[in-house]
Design a protein around this motif. Structure first.
Motif, PDB file in Angstrom:
ATOM      1  N   VAL A 131       0.800  -1.232   0.000  1.00 21.42           N
ATOM      2  CA  VAL A 131       0.000   0.000   0.000  1.00 21.42           C
ATOM      3  C   VAL A 131       0.831   1.279   0.000  1.00 21.42           C
ATOM      4  O   VAL A 131       0.558   2.207  -0.749  1.00 21.42           O
ATOM      5  CB  VAL A 131      -0.989   0.019   1.198  1.00 21.42           C
ATOM      6  N   HIS A 177      -1.298   4.601   6.380  1.00 20.34           N
ATOM      7  CA  HIS A 177      -1.235   6.065   6.287  1.00 20.34           C
ATOM      8  C   HIS A 177      -0.917   6.683   7.640  1.00 20.34           C
ATOM      9  O   HIS A 177      -1.756   7.377   8.224  1.00 20.34           O
ATOM     10  CB  HIS A 177      -2.560   6.616   5.745  1.00 20.34           C
ATOM     11  N   HIS A 227      -9.304   3.172   6.394  1.00 19.82           N
ATOM     12  CA  HIS A 227      -8.041   3.065   5.655  1.00 19.82           C
ATOM     13  C   HIS A 227      -7.057   4.180   6.039  1.00 19.82           C
ATOM     14  O   HIS A 227      -5.861   4.055   5.813  1.00 19.82           O
ATOM     15  CB  HIS A 227      -8.373   3.104   4.165  1.00 19.82           C
ATOM     16  N   HIS A 294      -9.701   7.918   2.030  1.00 16.12           N
ATOM     17  CA  HIS A 294      -8.652   8.898   2.325  1.00 16.12           C
ATOM     18  C   HIS A 294      -9.126  10.202   2.952  1.00 16.12           C
ATOM     19  O   HIS A 294      -9.961  10.904   2.387  1.00 16.12           O
ATOM     20  CB  HIS A 294      -7.878   9.216   1.033  1.00 16.12           C
ATOM     21  N   HIS A 472       0.426   4.155  -3.233  1.00 13.41           N
ATOM     22  CA  HIS A 472       1.027   5.365  -2.669  1.00 13.41           C
ATOM     23  C   HIS A 472       2.547   5.336  -2.734  1.00 13.41           C
ATOM     24  O   HIS A 472       3.144   4.277  -2.899  1.00 13.41           O
ATOM     25  CB  HIS A 472       0.596   5.521  -1.211  1.00 13.41           C
TER      26      HIS A 472
HETATM   27 CO    CO Z   1      -4.495   4.779   0.712  1.00 16.29          CO
END
Ligand code: CO
Length: 483
Positions: A131, A177, A227, A294, A472
């Motif tokens: 990811v 993230h 996420h 996001h 990403h």
């Molecule tokens: Co993402």
């Protein structure tokens, strides 16, 4: 659609982006069109799924594919490139046995129910970290949502192995993230601990340390699939969408992870706001049901907390990203996200939103170092010219003026737009935007460099193969010194 020509399977054009890339190469000089500014000196490291078959078996979902790392290095106007599969245990085992052996997001190997319990909740869970990438001191880690990050060398892209934190906060599902608070010099993330009494465990890692420190633990009887999360000056914000898991079901049923997610719109979406300073719950603020991958940014204004997020009306976007849909011959709509601004009154009340742009953005980025957690103006994102076009545009959205600049080219499909500030820049948007673009007609990809102010092309570096659509990446000015 006005003509039959336009109706001819738009999917067939971008399908190449969901096709396996086997080649692993390293080139010191990619052919460059235009002039790469000499101040651009550093490395862009990107991550994403790149292999979707093992022997005769196929993965089912875009998010299932084996992680491949790519790096673009910039020096004196030249662009180097390399790519390599991440040698996770899941990847190595697949290579050795010719079979899918680990459970991914939406694909589960055929196993006995007892082994399934083991794959979901033991260190044998898939470590296919496809990811994102992050930096922890001098370590570079590939990440996914299962908390088994894999360390790699950003120069050679060689895999070092599974990274074990010296002090891990318990849980089974995290985010790829993490946030960084540049003033407090601390990284933040959260992990969902699934147990008889499940909880969201928010933690920090102070700069110079590798130890995770628990900030706050919030109960969650049916944990939400989140996420990413928001970080403002003082708060951690979890947007608890009504896409929920029942931990017991996840342990016993042995279905792939994605099939244990239940959409329960009657719950609404609850914003859980936690004070970073003392870990206390500031409040839980109810809003109408929506789903998102996001967060974009969050900041405080008096007693109000502003949370910008790419929102969807429901969770059908997950279904739309199955490979059979994405590679399908007949046109299928892919839900488009909206850039929403949620306003949370910390003293109480319903969370309401306004839409900040008419575009349908995804994979949002900002001038993170200077503006995360602060009032800001620009979002860089991928965009879609329509629900059947996948991501065929790059967007620069001015959230203060509700206007946008668009980059696009026929048959070109860009990925995440990474903003890089010019050294000594004063303006928020003074810098460059880097994006890997799939050129469907030429059947290869190129690295596009845009001037972030004008959003026009500065240069492009052409890669000799196609790069499957990634998720990403991060840009590092140096790969040797710490933050
Ligand atoms: Co993402």
């Amino acid at each position: 659609m006005s003509s039959s020509v336009e109706q001819v399977e738009p999917q067939s054009k971008y399908k190449l982006g969901f096709t396996t890339l086997e080649d692993e190469i390293a080139m010191s000089d990619l052919p460059v069109k235009g002039t790469v500014p000499t101040w651009l000196s550093g490395t862009l490291v990107r991550n994403g799924p790149a292999k979707f078959e093992v022997g005769t078996q196929s993965y089912r979902h875009w998010f299932d594919g084996f992680a491949m790392l790519h790096h673009f290095s910039f020096k004196d106007g030249r662009v180097g490139y390399a790519n390599k599969f991440l040698e996770s245990n899941a990847y190595k085992t697949a290579k050795e046995t010719g079979k899918i052996s680990f459970s991914e997001f939406a694909t589960d190997p055929c196993r006995s129910i007892f082994s399934r319990i083991q794959t979901a909740f033991s260190p044998k869970a898939s470590d296919n970290a496809n990811v994102n990438v992050t930096r922890l001191g001098n370590r570079f880690l590939a990440m996914t949502e299962i908390p088994v990050p894999i360390e790699f060398d950003p120069e050679t892209l060689k895999t070092a192995g599974v990274y074990d934190s010296p002090n891990r906060v318990p849980g089974q599902l995290t985010t790829a993230h993490p946030h960084y608070d540049f003033e407090r010099r601390e990284a933040y993330n959260y992990i969902t601990h699934m147990a008889r009494q499940s909880s969201y465990n928010v933690y920090r890692i102070p700069s110079g340390s590798e130890k995770e420190e628990l900030v706050s633990s919030q109960p969650a009887s049916e944990p939400s699939y989140m996420h990413s999360f928001g970080l403002s000056e003082n708060y951690v914000i979890l947007a608890e969408y009504p896409l929920v898991m029942q931990p017991l079901e996840l342990m016993v049923h042995g279905k792939p992870f994605a099939e244990n997610l239940h959409w329960k719109p009657e719950r609404g979406t609850n914003f859980v706001v936690i004070d970073k300073r003392d870990g206390k719950l500031v409040g839980t603020y109810h809003g109408a049901a929506f789903f998102a991958f996001h967060h974009v940014n969050a900041f405080e204004k008096g007693d109000d907390l502003i949370v910008d997020i790419i929102g969807y009306n429901d969770s059908s976007i997950i279904r739309a990203l199955y490979l059979d849909v994405l590679r399908g011959e007949s046109p299928t709509d892919i839900p488009m996200g909206e850039l929403r601004r949620y306003m949370i009154h910390l003293k109480g009340g319903e969370a309401e939103y306004v839409v900040l742009s008419k575009e349908g953005p995804e994979l949002p980025r900002i001038n993170y170092k200077k503006f995360n957690g602060k009032e800001y103006r620009y979002v860089y994102a991928t965009g879609s010219s329509g629900p059947r076009a996948f991501a065929d545009e790059l967007l620069k959205i001015d959230v203060q003026k509700a206007s946008s600049k668009v980059w696009s080219e026929p048959d070109c499909y860009p990925g995440e737009a990474v903003f890089i500030s010019r050294p000594s820049a004063l303006a928020e948007d003074d810098g460059l935007v880097l994006s890997i673009v799939l050129d469907a007609k030429a059947a290869n990809s190129f690295l596009l460099i845009l001037d972030a102010t004008t959003f026009t092309e500065v240069a492009r570096a052409v890669v000799p193969h196609h790069i499957p659509f990634g998720l990403h990446g991060q840009y590092y000015e140096t790969t040797t010194k710490s933050l």
